[in-house]
Design a protein around this motif. Sequence first.
Motif: not given
Length: 182
Positions: A162-166
């Motif tokens: 989830l972190i890349p989009d965040r």
Amino acid sequence: MKILITGRPGIGKTTVIKKVIQKISDNVCGFYTEDYRDSKGKRKGFRIFTTEGKTEILADKELVSKYRVGSYGVNLEGFERSVIPLLERCLEDKNRIIVIDEIGKMELFSGKFVDIVKDIFEDENRTVIATIPLKDVHPVLRWIKDLPDSVVINISLKNRDLIPDRIVEMVQRSSSQRFDKS
């Protein structure tokens, strides 16, 4: 905004960086590192990949060097030859997001790297995405983490996808706020 990605070794920090670079590729400048393996699948060393398409050996088990981390000899000369001029060019282009993977033990052997990292992080209007080790292996790491615009993101198995989009959302929000103030 300074986004600092941390987590235990092998958790996926570089994978996060690579995904962020893919998503905002036209607007990034910097480098990431990856390990490379021998024919039996054992880690042999680490390579640097720049956003300009160049590669360089960062460290290798067979490299003879006075700079060592564990069983790896660090190619300080090659690191400085490829990374320092790149980061200088990144600094010149005020609109580019600077990506540094990683600000770790191997890289911090270089005084030139420490100096340019300080220059990059001192720029309050600069967006930086960097990976850092969990432990403060150098005083510059504590300084970076303590900056008022630093955000530390701890990568785990649960959140790493989830972190890349965040991060992309955080960068876009920060950029729009910066332009709204102008």
